[in-house]
Design a protein around this motif. Sequence first.
Motif, short mmCIF file in Angstrom:
data_model
loop_
_atom_site.label_atom_id
_atom_site.label_comp_id
_atom_site.label_asym_id
_atom_site.label_seq_id
_atom_site.Cartn_x
_atom_site.Cartn_y
_atom_site.Cartn_z
N GLY A 264 37.61 -3.65 17.48
CA GLY A 264 37.15 -4.90 16.92
C GLY A 264 36.94 -4.72 15.42
O GLY A 264 37.27 -3.68 14.85
N PRO A 265 36.37 -5.73 14.74
CA PRO A 265 36.18 -5.60 13.30
C PRO A 265 35.36 -4.38 12.89
O PRO A 265 35.71 -3.70 11.91
N ILE A 266 34.28 -4.09 13.61
CA ILE A 266 33.46 -2.92 13.25
C ILE A 266 34.27 -1.64 13.38
O ILE A 266 34.29 -0.79 12.47
N GLY A 267 34.96 -1.48 14.50
CA GLY A 267 35.76 -0.28 14.69
C GLY A 267 36.87 -0.14 13.68
O GLY A 267 37.10 0.95 13.12
N LEU A 268 37.58 -1.22 13.40
CA LEU A 268 38.69 -1.16 12.45
C LEU A 268 38.20 -0.86 11.04
O LEU A 268 38.82 -0.08 10.30
N LEU B 98 32.64 -18.09 6.55
CA LEU B 98 31.62 -17.46 7.39
C LEU B 98 32.32 -16.72 8.52
O LEU B 98 33.11 -17.31 9.26
N GLY B 99 32.05 -15.43 8.64
CA GLY B 99 32.58 -14.69 9.76
C GLY B 99 31.72 -14.90 11.00
O GLY B 99 30.51 -15.11 10.91
N VAL B 100 32.36 -14.87 12.16
CA VAL B 100 31.66 -15.01 13.44
C VAL B 100 31.76 -13.69 14.19
O VAL B 100 32.84 -13.09 14.29
N CYS B 101 30.62 -13.23 14.71
CA CYS B 101 30.60 -11.95 15.42
C CYS B 101 29.88 -12.11 16.75
O CYS B 101 29.42 -13.19 17.13
N GLY B 102 29.76 -11.00 17.47
CA GLY B 102 29.11 -11.02 18.77
C GLY B 102 27.67 -11.48 18.71
O GLY B 102 27.18 -12.15 19.64
N THR B 103 26.96 -11.12 17.65
CA THR B 103 25.58 -11.56 17.49
C THR B 103 25.50 -13.09 17.47
O THR B 103 24.65 -13.69 18.13
N ASP B 104 26.39 -13.72 16.70
CA ASP B 104 26.40 -15.18 16.64
C ASP B 104 26.67 -15.79 18.01
O ASP B 104 26.04 -16.79 18.40
N LEU C 274 34.37 -10.25 5.30
CA LEU C 274 34.35 -8.97 5.99
C LEU C 274 33.32 -8.01 5.39
O LEU C 274 33.13 -6.91 5.90
N MET C 275 32.66 -8.44 4.33
CA MET C 275 31.70 -7.58 3.65
C MET C 275 30.57 -7.13 4.58
O MET C 275 30.26 -5.94 4.65
N GLU C 276 29.92 -8.07 5.28
CA GLU C 276 28.77 -7.69 6.09
C GLU C 276 29.13 -6.68 7.18
O GLU C 276 28.44 -5.66 7.31
N GLY D 104 24.66 -18.07 10.96
CA GLY D 104 25.64 -17.40 10.12
C GLY D 104 25.06 -16.34 9.21
O GLY D 104 24.17 -16.63 8.41
N HIS D 105 25.56 -15.11 9.33
CA HIS D 105 25.10 -14.03 8.46
C HIS D 105 26.24 -13.28 7.77
O HIS D 105 26.00 -12.50 6.86
N GLU D 106 27.48 -13.52 8.18
CA GLU D 106 28.63 -12.88 7.52
C GLU D 106 29.14 -13.83 6.44
O GLU D 106 30.10 -14.57 6.62
#
Length: 352
Positions: A183-187, A36-42, A149-151, A63-65
């Motif tokens: 960050g992940p989105i930018g990369l 499960l990926g963790v992001c700013g939303t989480d 990293l899919m989501e 968890g959504h990633e």
Amino acid sequence: MRALTIAPMHADSLEISEVPEPTPGHDELLVDGLALGVCGTDREIARGEYGWAPPHRDRLILGHESLGRVSHAPPNSNFESGDLVVGVVRRPDPQPCGPCAHGEFDMCRNGRYTERGIKEIDGYGSRQWCVETDYAVRLDPRLEPVGMLMEPTTVVAKAWEQVHRIGERAWFEPKRVLVTGAGPIGLLAAMLAVQQGLETHVLDRHTDGPKPGIVEALGASYHHDDIAEVAGKLQPDVVIEATGAGPVVFGAIANTASYGIVCLTGVSPAGRTLRIDAGDVNREMVLENDAVVGSVNANLRHYHQAAAALAKADLDWLSSLITRRVPLERAPEAFDTEPDDVKVVIDLATGS
């Protein structure tokens, strides 16, 4: 079964809970959770800033990633045991608006959509989870180490789709792209730019740590100077904005090439003020045929686009984005940011 749960709108309520094991419906996959990926939303949900539990419940599985392996698939579902899959996040509202009724639920106009791990539906942060076959996407098996990293890749796949749709209102052949935020989105946005053969630049404030090397390994150029200076020199045809920082947003808008397109993917915090010359921004956008568009979430089409992009990406480079992994039993550690974090991942398949 162990799961990562939260009491939405209550800070410091994150915990590892015992929850009932899932029972798949007739058209659902039963999936063993892998990561499960963790992001700013989480992290915002964990701080109690928003989030909605399922009806008649106090707690939400977060968890959504997602990333999991199919344990059981219904007959004639085009899935089979062992498939590597991710689950789509958003679901259209039960009485759909126009976009939702046409499969464009990422563009919902009435706000009655639901989202796994965010809004009214349990997420993917558990040892096992179920997902409707229509909302599951298969991944290339070699992506098992990085499939969570899919989501975030779907988010930038949609952003790039929006850019091209806007650009194609006339002749459109972009050459130079600036991505703001590493960050992940930018990369991942930069990865898609490189895959399109575009001259790619990434701007971030960090001068050390892993980010400059990750950008350079992609074949892109890394910058850390002021947005006006960097964008002013580059005059990018396209900007993918992934910081949500007001000065960066307006610095990007003010410094594109003519017919420039800025796609905003970062969400700005409320309550901060910024003095800008609105007349000058308006004049430049009108006289240069510029466009600014916001983009959030993704629909099923973008998941398939993201799966294709990840499948042709360099696996070592994708792996470099994952800078920390923690087991489920220590999942709260993933919500404490560290200086060199890019993407933090919770391992659902192992113990403490």
